[in-house]
Design a protein around this motif. Structure first.
Motif, PDB file in Angstrom:
ATOM      1  N   UNK A 105     -12.921  17.926  -6.132  1.00  0.00           N
ATOM      2  CA  UNK A 105     -12.494  19.292  -6.413  1.00  0.00           C
ATOM      3  C   UNK A 105     -11.053  19.319  -6.922  1.00  0.00           C
ATOM      4  N   UNK A 106     -10.691  20.400  -7.571  1.00  0.00           N
ATOM      5  CA  UNK A 106      -9.292  20.652  -7.888  1.00  0.00           C
ATOM      6  C   UNK A 106      -8.582  21.112  -6.618  1.00  0.00           C
ATOM      7  N   UNK A 107      -7.274  20.922  -6.577  1.00  0.00           N
ATOM      8  CA  UNK A 107      -6.472  21.325  -5.424  1.00  0.00           C
ATOM      9  C   UNK A 107      -5.410  22.342  -5.846  1.00  0.00           C
ATOM     10  N   UNK A 108      -5.191  23.321  -5.005  1.00  0.00           N
ATOM     11  CA  UNK A 108      -4.111  24.289  -5.207  1.00  0.00           C
ATOM     12  C   UNK A 108      -3.184  24.243  -4.002  1.00  0.00           C
ATOM     13  N   UNK A 123      -9.238   7.263  -6.751  1.00  0.00           N
ATOM     14  CA  UNK A 123     -10.665   7.431  -6.478  1.00  0.00           C
ATOM     15  C   UNK A 123     -11.491   7.575  -7.756  1.00  0.00           C
ATOM     16  N   UNK A 124     -10.827   7.631  -8.900  1.00  0.00           N
ATOM     17  CA  UNK A 124     -11.542   7.777 -10.159  1.00  0.00           C
ATOM     18  C   UNK A 124     -12.028   9.187 -10.431  1.00  0.00           C
ATOM     19  N   UNK A 125     -11.389  10.177  -9.813  1.00  0.00           N
ATOM     20  CA  UNK A 125     -11.794  11.571  -9.976  1.00  0.00           C
ATOM     21  C   UNK A 125     -10.989  12.254 -11.082  1.00  0.00           C
ATOM     22  N   UNK A 126     -11.668  12.998 -11.925  1.00  0.00           N
ATOM     23  CA  UNK A 126     -11.006  13.695 -13.029  1.00  0.00           C
ATOM     24  C   UNK A 126     -10.670  15.127 -12.594  1.00  0.00           C
ATOM     25  N   UNK A 127      -9.949  15.241 -11.484  1.00  0.00           N
ATOM     26  CA  UNK A 127      -9.577  16.559 -10.959  1.00  0.00           C
ATOM     27  C   UNK A 127      -8.097  16.818 -11.206  1.00  0.00           C
ATOM     28  N   UNK A 128      -7.709  18.075 -11.049  1.00  0.00           N
ATOM     29  CA  UNK A 128      -6.321  18.474 -11.251  1.00  0.00           C
ATOM     30  C   UNK A 128      -5.747  19.060  -9.968  1.00  0.00           C
ATOM     31  N   UNK A 182       1.000  13.420  -4.295  1.00  0.00           N
ATOM     32  CA  UNK A 182       0.134  12.517  -3.535  1.00  0.00           C
ATOM     33  C   UNK A 182      -1.336  12.810  -3.752  1.00  0.00           C
ATOM     34  N   UNK A 183      -1.701  14.092  -3.781  1.00  0.00           N
ATOM     35  CA  UNK A 183      -3.091  14.479  -4.018  1.00  0.00           C
ATOM     36  C   UNK A 183      -3.556  14.029  -5.398  1.00  0.00           C
ATOM     37  N   UNK A 184      -2.695  14.219  -6.395  1.00  0.00           N
ATOM     38  CA  UNK A 184      -3.063  13.849  -7.764  1.00  0.00           C
ATOM     39  C   UNK A 184      -3.237  12.339  -7.900  1.00  0.00           C
ATOM     40  N   UNK A 185      -2.342  11.581  -7.281  1.00  0.00           N
ATOM     41  CA  UNK A 185      -2.447  10.122  -7.369  1.00  0.00           C
ATOM     42  C   UNK A 185      -3.643   9.598  -6.578  1.00  0.00           C
ATOM     43  N   UNK A 186      -3.944  10.254  -5.460  1.00  0.00           N
ATOM     44  CA  UNK A 186      -5.120   9.876  -4.677  1.00  0.00           C
ATOM     45  C   UNK A 186      -6.395  10.069  -5.490  1.00  0.00           C
TER      46      UNK A 186
END
Length: 283
Positions: A62-65, A137-142, A129-133
């Motif tokens: 998921x994306x994170x806010x 994990x290979x996730x294309x999330x923002x 940290x969330x973005x680098x994590x």
């Protein structure tokens, strides 16, 4: 975005503003000014841009806010409730002892909240940290981090900015709610920040100005930020982006607009009546 969709979202923003005034007047506490300035930012993110699922708030990928300016929690809660993360009935318990809706967002109590915020300046580091994590994990999330003007006077913001540039965190999108006012006065009075765009660019960020009260322009800015991440092979792959959103503290209520006293002032009955008249009563 079609004109019809833009009108639909802008009307929802009007509803949120009305609901915010109703809520804060009823509990006689809270932060109206900063909540009103980020209304369109949160609305565009949750209802047009972000990949989130209220039925599965911990969904992988998921994306994170991160609402780093955590005092704007009342507007975040209204948006999360409307999106379906929790029942709207919970809103009446805002800032009550043992409520799931504390005065600042709490990741342990509130579905949809990604980080407990309140101490200003912490959100960008955690967002990095969330973005680098997600990258590992290979996730294309923002990851989106909404910051306030007073907040960027904190040194830890610039440490995070340097790190994000070094690690090429191009799926980290900072959003500055640039209303020019903080708790004790204007930025110029308290701590002038000079050329904010030039500062972020000097730290290696791609900076995209936008009208923070126009949902279509916010969506345009996010689209550009994603392009800068190399999503379509253009611009500056490897750069984090900062959306410089021009906003007005207390937006929509004339006697609150641009006034620092409305950072965290209770709304009395006379002020409530005036505010509702100006907002037009959209529910």
């Amino acid at each position: 975005m079609t004109n019809e969709r833009k009108e639909e979202l802008q009307l929802q923003c009007s509803r949120f503003r009305n609901q915010l005034i109703d809520l804060l007047h009823s509990i006689q506490t809270g932060h109206p000014g900063g909540s009103l300035s980020c209304t369109e930012l949160l609305t565009a993110l949750y209802f047009e841009i972000m990949n989130v699922d209220p039925e599965h708030p911990d969904m992988e990928g998921r994306d994170h806010l991160v609402l780093s300016k955590g005092h704007a929690a009342p507007m975040l809660y209204l948006v999360l409730a409307e999106k379906g993360f929790f029942q709207k009935e919970e809103l009446k318990n805002l800032r009550h002892i043992d409520s799931m809706l504390q005065g600042h967002p709490c990741v342990h109590k509130t579905p949809g909240v990604e980080l407990s915020t309140g101490p200003l300046g912490l959100g960008l580091s955690a967002g990095l940290g969330m973005a680098l994590s997600a990258r590992i994990k290979g996730q294309d999330s923002y990851t989106y981090v909404i910051m306030g003007d007073g907040e960027i006077q904190e040194g830890c913001v610039w440490e995070a900015a340097m790190s994000a540039s070094k690690f090429k965190a191009d799926h980290l999108i900072g959003i500055l709610d640039n209303n020019g006012v903080q708790l004790d006065g204007t930025l110029e009075e308290i701590m002038p920040m000079g050329d904010i765009r030039a500062k972020w660019e000097a730290f290696g960020w791609n900076v995209i100005p936008c009208n923070g009260h126009d949902v279509a322009d916010i969506c345009r800015a996010v689209k550009e930020a994603k392009a800068a991440a190399g999503a379509d092979g253009k611009n500056h792959p490897g750069k984090p982006s900062l959306i410089l959103a021009a906003t007005v503290k207390g937006k929509g209520i004339s006697f609150m607009e641009g006034r620092n006293i409305w950072h965290g002032k209770a709304i009395n009955d006379e002020e409530y009546a005036r505010a509702k008249a100006e907002l037009g009563g959209a529910q």
